[in-house]
Design an enzyme around this catalytic site. Structure first.
Site, PDB file in Angstrom:
ATOM      1  N   CYS A 182      47.654  40.808  41.162  1.00  0.00           N
ATOM      2  CA  CYS A 182      46.183  41.361  41.449  1.00  0.00           C
ATOM      3  C   CYS A 182      45.922  40.860  42.159  1.00  0.00           C
ATOM      4  O   CYS A 182      45.363  39.363  41.532  1.00  0.00           O
ATOM      5  CB  CYS A 182      45.846  42.369  40.806  1.00  0.00           C
ATOM      6  SG  CYS A 182      44.820  42.709  40.980  1.00  0.00           S
ATOM      7  N   LYS A 184      54.302  40.630  34.446  1.00  0.00           N
ATOM      8  CA  LYS A 184      53.850  41.355  36.206  1.00  0.00           C
ATOM      9  C   LYS A 184      53.431  40.491  37.318  1.00  0.00           C
ATOM     10  O   LYS A 184      52.623  40.223  37.168  1.00  0.00           O
ATOM     11  CB  LYS A 184      53.401  42.943  35.733  1.00  0.00           C
ATOM     12  CG  LYS A 184      53.623  43.129  36.941  1.00  0.00           C
ATOM     13  CD  LYS A 184      52.860  45.118  37.331  1.00  0.00           C
ATOM     14  CE  LYS A 184      53.754  46.127  38.730  1.00  0.00           C
ATOM     15  NZ  LYS A 184      52.830  45.450  39.615  1.00  0.00           N
ATOM     16  N   GLY A 195      55.243  53.270  41.891  1.00  0.00           N
ATOM     17  CA  GLY A 195      53.582  52.813  41.751  1.00  0.00           C
ATOM     18  C   GLY A 195      53.198  53.981  43.115  1.00  0.00           C
ATOM     19  O   GLY A 195      53.108  55.146  42.162  1.00  0.00           O
ATOM     20  N   HIS A 198      57.160  42.542  41.705  1.00  0.00           N
ATOM     21  CA  HIS A 198      56.351  43.061  42.157  1.00  0.00           C
ATOM     22  C   HIS A 198      57.157  42.340  44.356  1.00  0.00           C
ATOM     23  O   HIS A 198      56.864  41.062  44.165  1.00  0.00           O
ATOM     24  CB  HIS A 198      54.856  42.785  43.197  1.00  0.00           C
ATOM     25  CG  HIS A 198      54.312  43.877  43.736  1.00  0.00           C
ATOM     26  ND1 HIS A 198      53.344  44.250  44.138  1.00  0.00           N
ATOM     27  CD2 HIS A 198      54.688  43.873  45.317  1.00  0.00           C
ATOM     28  CE1 HIS A 198      52.911  45.063  44.577  1.00  0.00           C
ATOM     29  NE2 HIS A 198      53.811  45.303  45.902  1.00  0.00           N
ATOM     30  N   MET A 248      48.299  51.016  37.904  1.00  0.00           N
ATOM     31  CA  MET A 248      47.646  51.081  38.761  1.00  0.00           C
ATOM     32  C   MET A 248      46.188  51.209  38.996  1.00  0.00           C
ATOM     33  O   MET A 248      45.868  52.756  38.020  1.00  0.00           O
ATOM     34  CB  MET A 248      47.489  52.204  39.847  1.00  0.00           C
ATOM     35  CG  MET A 248      49.479  52.447  40.478  1.00  0.00           C
ATOM     36  SD  MET A 248      49.769  53.604  41.350  1.00  0.00           S
ATOM     37  CE  MET A 248      50.357  54.489  40.127  1.00  0.00           C
ATOM     38  N   MET A 249      45.309  50.965  39.311  1.00  0.00           N
ATOM     39  CA  MET A 249      43.685  50.880  39.176  1.00  0.00           C
ATOM     40  C   MET A 249      42.802  51.662  39.588  1.00  0.00           C
ATOM     41  O   MET A 249      43.506  52.485  40.797  1.00  0.00           O
ATOM     42  CB  MET A 249      43.446  49.986  40.065  1.00  0.00           C
ATOM     43  CG  MET A 249      43.284  48.207  38.823  1.00  0.00           C
ATOM     44  SD  MET A 249      42.602  48.343  37.428  1.00  0.00           S
ATOM     45  CE  MET A 249      40.758  48.480  37.141  1.00  0.00           C
ATOM     46  N   GLY A 287      58.247  48.103  44.297  1.00  0.00           N
ATOM     47  CA  GLY A 287      57.050  47.600  45.650  1.00  0.00           C
ATOM     48  C   GLY A 287      58.024  48.438  46.860  1.00  0.00           C
ATOM     49  O   GLY A 287      59.204  48.006  46.671  1.00  0.00           O
TER      50      GLY A 287
END
EC number: 1.3.1.91
Length: 332
Positions: A101, A140, A234, A172, A19-20, A213
């Site tokens: 992303c 991913k 997440g 995801h 996670m950014m 997700g």
């Protein structure tokens, strides 16, 4: 063409998503402390930054984090191969390619979710990465982009990449919308279709499949294990980290520890980082949700949020915050 190295199945059961701006090394050390068996992932780092940038900062990792994966962004096979080699050399246990992303910045660089439309390029990239390093190379991805609602199209993407040697896919389980939705909306608006990930495992039993997700509860996470190798959490793991601890205990054994005990176990790391000149706020921001929905939780967050950025903030601030959870009357 060589296949990627295998990952032990028990290491795939529970993981925390890249996670950014969140899953930096401080976050990962905290997650490792509360979930000894979870597989951890870095924030996405562009391959170009790994090759040319400040590796000391970008690839910062504490030995306690293992097993930990480096997630790379990019679409140039040669550059990704160099970055994979560097990442493996820095001790990462896995190199993961981001094909999910949806942000505008990522699209402008021709990587992330838009790579779902370029399976041949992804396969070339994965093949080059596998050749370049001796740790597992994984992908991913999403189910598709925009109006791609054909399972066979998704399966063809997986098959193309698997033919290059990839054996492990983190799915995801929703589409990515490249136009019209923000990254946040892309995590919430497109409908979840876990059945596609389940069908992938049935159709391709030789592949390792992890579902990501929308997983928000212990029951939801556990249900996925009836169909695939693992569940990747997440936002839930970040905003309610005690969920991560409960899952680790339920799936791997051990004693359920109190939130206070878990946080105090982090004290040696925190004090070491403070001695190195790290500001307390850079660490405490990752466990503000530890007492989510608990008595004193709001006061705990308030003390840390208001005090951790101040010069000289140290462990005593954390003890003061913990006291408000252990003796809630103090907060009155």
């Amino acid at each position: 063409m060589p296949a990627s190295a295998a990952i032990a199945p028990e290491q795939l059961r529970l993981s925390v998503a890249p996670m950014m701006d969140w899953t930096d090394t401080h976050c990962r050390v905290f997650h490792r402390t509360i979930a000894p068996h979870a597989r951890l992932y870095t924030e996405m780092v562009h391959a170009n930054a790994v090759v040319l940038g400040d590796r000391t900062r970008l690839l910062a990792m504490d030995p306690i984090e293992h097993p930990v994966a480096l997630q790379l962004g990019g679409s140039e096979p040669e550059l990704l191969a160099q970055a994979a080699r560097i990442g493996a050399g820095h001790g990462f246990d896995e190199i993961n390619l981001n094909c999910g992303c949806p942000s505008d910045r990522v699209q402008a660089g021709r990587f992330g979710a838009c790579l779902m439309r370029e399976p041949t390029l992804v396969a070339e990239s994965v093949g080059a990465m596998i050749e370049a390093c001796d740790v597992p190379v994984t992908v991913k991805c999403r189910l598709g982009v925009d109006d791609d609602h054909d399972f066979d199209h998704f399966l063809a993407f997986i098959d193309t990449v698997a033919a290059a040697g990839c054996r492990t896919f983190v799915v995801h389980a929703r589409n990515a919308w490249l136009k019209g939705l923000s990254p946040k909306e892309n995590r919430e608006v497109p409908p979840l279709r876990y059945d596609w990930a389940y069908a992938l495992k049935r159709e391709r039993p030789g592949l390792q499949v992890i579902v990501n997700g929308g997983i928000a509860t212990e029951h939801e996470a556990t249900a996925h294990l009836d169909h695939v190798e693992g569940a990747m959490l997440g936002r839930a793991a970040y905003h309610d980290p005690y969920l991560l601890h409960r899952l680790d205990v339920a799936w791997f054994g051990g004693a359920l520890r109190t939130r206070g005990d878990l946080l105090r176990a982090l004290r040696p790391y925190i004090e070491d980082q403070l001695a190195r000149g790290v500001y307390l706020k850079h660490i405490t921001r990752h466990f503000l949700g530890l007492f989510a929905s608990e008595r004193g939780g709001r006061a705990f967050r308030q003390v840390l949020s208001e005090g951790a950025h101040k010069p000289g903030a140290d462990w005593s601030l954390i003890e003061r915050a913990l006291a408000l959870t252990e003796h809630p009357a103090v907060a009155a």
